[in-house]
Motif scaffolding. Structure first.
Motif, mmCIF file in Angstrom:
data_model
loop_
_atom_site.group_PDB
_atom_site.id
_atom_site.type_symbol
_atom_site.label_atom_id
_atom_site.label_comp_id
_atom_site.label_asym_id
_atom_site.label_seq_id
_atom_site.Cartn_x
_atom_site.Cartn_y
_atom_site.Cartn_z
ATOM 1 N N ASN A 1 51.251 -7.936 -45.121
ATOM 2 C CA ASN A 1 51.912 -8.723 -46.169
ATOM 3 C C ASN A 1 51.031 -8.961 -47.389
ATOM 4 N N MET A 2 50.134 -8.033 -47.662
ATOM 5 C CA MET A 2 49.219 -8.235 -48.795
ATOM 6 C C MET A 2 49.933 -8.021 -50.129
ATOM 7 N N ILE A 3 51.001 -7.216 -50.117
ATOM 8 C CA ILE A 3 51.713 -6.892 -51.353
ATOM 9 C C ILE A 3 53.113 -7.476 -51.253
ATOM 10 N N GLY A 4 53.508 -8.284 -52.210
ATOM 11 C CA GLY A 4 54.839 -8.863 -52.107
ATOM 12 C C GLY A 4 55.178 -9.747 -53.289
ATOM 13 N N ALA A 5 56.286 -10.459 -53.157
ATOM 14 C CA ALA A 5 56.735 -11.346 -54.223
ATOM 15 C C ALA A 5 57.535 -12.488 -53.608
ATOM 16 N N PHE A 6 57.562 -13.612 -54.302
ATOM 17 C CA PHE A 6 58.529 -14.649 -53.974
ATOM 18 C C PHE A 6 59.811 -14.279 -54.710
ATOM 19 N N TYR A 7 60.866 -14.019 -53.997
ATOM 20 C CA TYR A 7 62.122 -13.608 -54.635
ATOM 21 C C TYR A 7 63.272 -14.139 -53.797
ATOM 22 N N GLN A 8 64.019 -15.069 -54.369
ATOM 23 C CA GLN A 8 65.058 -15.738 -53.592
ATOM 24 C C GLN A 8 66.349 -14.917 -53.558
ATOM 25 N N ALA B 1 49.046 -8.318 -60.431
ATOM 26 C CA ALA B 1 48.935 -9.777 -60.319
ATOM 27 C C ALA B 1 50.222 -10.383 -59.760
ATOM 28 N N ALA B 2 51.357 -9.831 -60.145
ATOM 29 C CA ALA B 2 52.654 -10.350 -59.690
ATOM 30 C C ALA B 2 52.856 -10.130 -58.203
ATOM 31 N N THR B 3 52.223 -9.111 -57.643
ATOM 32 C CA THR B 3 52.544 -8.692 -56.273
ATOM 33 C C THR B 3 51.387 -8.797 -55.286
ATOM 34 N N TYR B 4 50.157 -8.984 -55.754
ATOM 35 C CA TYR B 4 49.050 -9.131 -54.815
ATOM 36 C C TYR B 4 49.147 -10.509 -54.155
ATOM 37 N N MET B 5 49.252 -10.549 -52.859
ATOM 38 C CA MET B 5 49.442 -11.793 -52.113
ATOM 39 C C MET B 5 50.601 -12.628 -52.670
ATOM 40 N N ARG B 6 51.635 -11.946 -53.122
ATOM 41 C CA ARG B 6 52.840 -12.549 -53.709
ATOM 42 C C ARG B 6 52.564 -13.311 -55.009
ATOM 43 N N GLY B 7 51.509 -12.904 -55.725
ATOM 44 C CA GLY B 7 51.296 -13.485 -57.047
ATOM 45 C C GLY B 7 50.002 -14.260 -57.185
ATOM 46 N N ILE B 8 49.152 -13.810 -58.101
ATOM 47 C CA ILE B 8 47.901 -14.516 -58.384
ATOM 48 C C ILE B 8 47.841 -14.803 -59.887
ATOM 49 N N PRO B 9 46.973 -15.756 -60.303
ATOM 50 C CA PRO B 9 46.883 -16.091 -61.724
ATOM 51 C C PRO B 9 46.536 -14.863 -62.574
#
Lengths: 360, 360
Positions: free
Chosen positions: B152-159, A115-123
């Protein structure tokens, strides 16, 4: 039903605790962006509770897909994570699909990291089905997978929108799993709440018999303690480390025995005995305190020492090298039953003595 | 040197822009928790700038390890990410090791995702070495890898804690890479700043000749625009989507041509022409505006239309299915040169006409 808030500002969320929360979707629906969820679970839990959860959601108008993984810590790896990604992509899940983890710690960690990493985070919503997950791993946002070179090396802090702890499901737990969860329950008392520890001494048999009132009280008190600790230190830069009481030893024991031999909670139980013994050797608690801890763990049917592992191997597995032995050893120790702190400068000789328990 | 702040509360950080920032470690040192860094770069960039960066840091007393990846978008995958994890574990990097991305968008995305997920997050610094990375991908915290089923399907927002944009390195860029970055520069003018767009019309030749003053101005203005957009909407729930102007078309073009054939910026250039054309067909901008956009892209040596791709294929690649054609089409469109908005209800017929450009 009782509700506890994890106060994390914009990422605050509720933990609902009660019996038979699984079957009604009413608690979940308000948290969905769109009526579409992906339930991640394992084969064991799916057989028991997947239909119940899925049907409740479908009756509430939700499009439900399910992703059923193999059961076991050995599957907490990239290959299994990728199975979740594949399924999410194939079923056209987007950023508004909610991922629900239905299971114990492994499912929660894996699904949470997905959830944290699929499309950069989903609910994300946690529905923990083991005692250990209800009192510990489902709360606080630690997610991740194992790497061949280390446990939980890859992961993210990612908070759920909701935790739903249905205590009725605990009755289906194998006794060994229930006991393993009890190790973390006892830990919460030891590090923060002497009165709760005393209550556990009064009620251990009721808990092991899955008495609903007793279970509800224990789960609630642990959630309150963990929620408070996490709210004060989400990313473990300070007091959150106290939750690791017994874990430095416990991880070394797990690793020394070979992963999968002991349950995590069992290793933590033996690790807490070592940490308590070290606290006594440091003059922080009395011998009688250690005796009470050992007695309660025994009554919870938990091991209090691992079958002979050489202290040298444990030291190595704890990542203690020659340099660290020079004086930089840091451990979570007990200042009293119900109070813990991180202590630096633990003498290597005392550590060796505590570890010798493992060889006894 | 000029400095721009990305205002993200507890995660706020500075972007420093100037010539020859790479060789002095003074800007980096204050951001390290411990004097240990892992520089992630690729073979091409390592040959040009790794020594310079590493020696500056070592002179500042920092323990430097380097992780050199293969060069290219095709390596933006799990296997390469795992190489980074392996190296971090083998070199005993812990939560206080800072990861530095030295390279373009691929290196930044990969290294950023590794930093976001190694031990649940370690300190991260971006040192972008392409124009595209300096004006776009290094800012805003989008990190990730490609999945076999989607980019880019797998990722995170990370500053990051810091972005160091050394404009002197841009002189070593192949002209085609410089032009590709110029597509994103032009995009920033189009969506937010008509005066900057006009300035680009005055200065395009200077920029392509790597005039230091002109480059510094363009990089700074783009960083200001992107920083403001990101600060207002970190997780792309609103206006951050405006940064995707031309990208829905662009991604479909990249995919239709086969990844690796066109650079990302080239596909975005042609995609912006389609988006501008669609804006004109919607009556939002005038034909003369579209002409100015096409003229500037041409002067930047960018393609304005892809070699014949059937409109039907583009529609499919954009994820537009029959249902969406019913009226739910949403696009980032121009309301004027220098102003963009997300528009729903784009008539399918107008979209078809804009796409026909691709087949022309």
């Amino acid at each position: 039903m009782q509700t506890i808030r994890v106060e994390l500002g914009a990422r605050a969320y509720a933990i609902h605790i009660g019996e038979h929360l699984l079957s009604g979707a009413g608690l979940i629906l308000p948290h969905l962006d769109l009526p579409k969820v992906a339930i991640v679970t394992n084969t064991t839990v799916a057989a028991l509770y997947l239909q119940q959860l899925a049907e409740g959601l479908r009756a509430g108008g939700v499009d439900v897909i399910s992703i059923v993984l193999e059961d076991g810590e050995s599957y907490k790896n990239w290959a299994t994570l990728n199975r979740i990604y594949d399924a999410l992509i194939e079923r056209r899940c987007d950023r508004k699909t909610t991922l629900i983890a239905l299971g114990g710690g492994v499912v929660g960690d894996l699904a949470g990291f997905a959830a944290a990493t699929y499309m950069r985070g989903i609910p994300f919503i946690q529905v923990p089905t083991t005692l250990l997950a209800q009192v510990d791993s489902s709360i606080g946002g630690k997610t991740g997978i194992n790497h061949p070179l280390g446990k939980n090396m890859i992961g993210a802090f990612y908070q759920p929108r909701l935790v739903l702890a249905d205590t009725a499901v605990l009755t289906s737990l194998p006794p060994r799993e229930l006991s393993a969860g009890m190790a973390e329950v006892i830990k919460h008392g030891l590090i923060r709440d002497a009165a709760f520890f005393a209550w556990l001494e009064q009620n251990m048999e009721k808990l092991l018999a899955c008495d609903p009132q007793a279970l509800a009280h224990a789960v609630r008190r642990c959630c309150e303690i963990k929620a408070a600790v996490v709210a004060a230190d989400e990313r473990e830069t300070g007091d959150r480390a106290l939750l690791n009481f017994g874990h430095t030893f416990g991880h070394a024991i797990e690793s020394g025995l070979g992963y999968g031999k002991w349950l995590h909670g069992e290793a933590v139980a033996a690790g807490m005995v070592m940490a308590a013994d070290l606290s006594r050797r440091m003059g922080l608690i009395a011998p009688v305190d250690v005796d009470r801890i050992i007695a309660l763990l025994k009554r919870a049917r938990l091991p209090i020492a691992p079958p002979g592992i050489a202290p040298g191997l444990l030291l190595q597995l704890m990542g203690v090298d020659k340099k660290a032995e020079g004086g930089n050893l840091r451990f979570v120790l007990l200042d009293a039953l119900g109070a813990a702190s991180v202590r630096a400068g633990v003498p290597a000789a005392l550590l060796q003595q505590a570890l010798a328990l493992a060889a006894a």
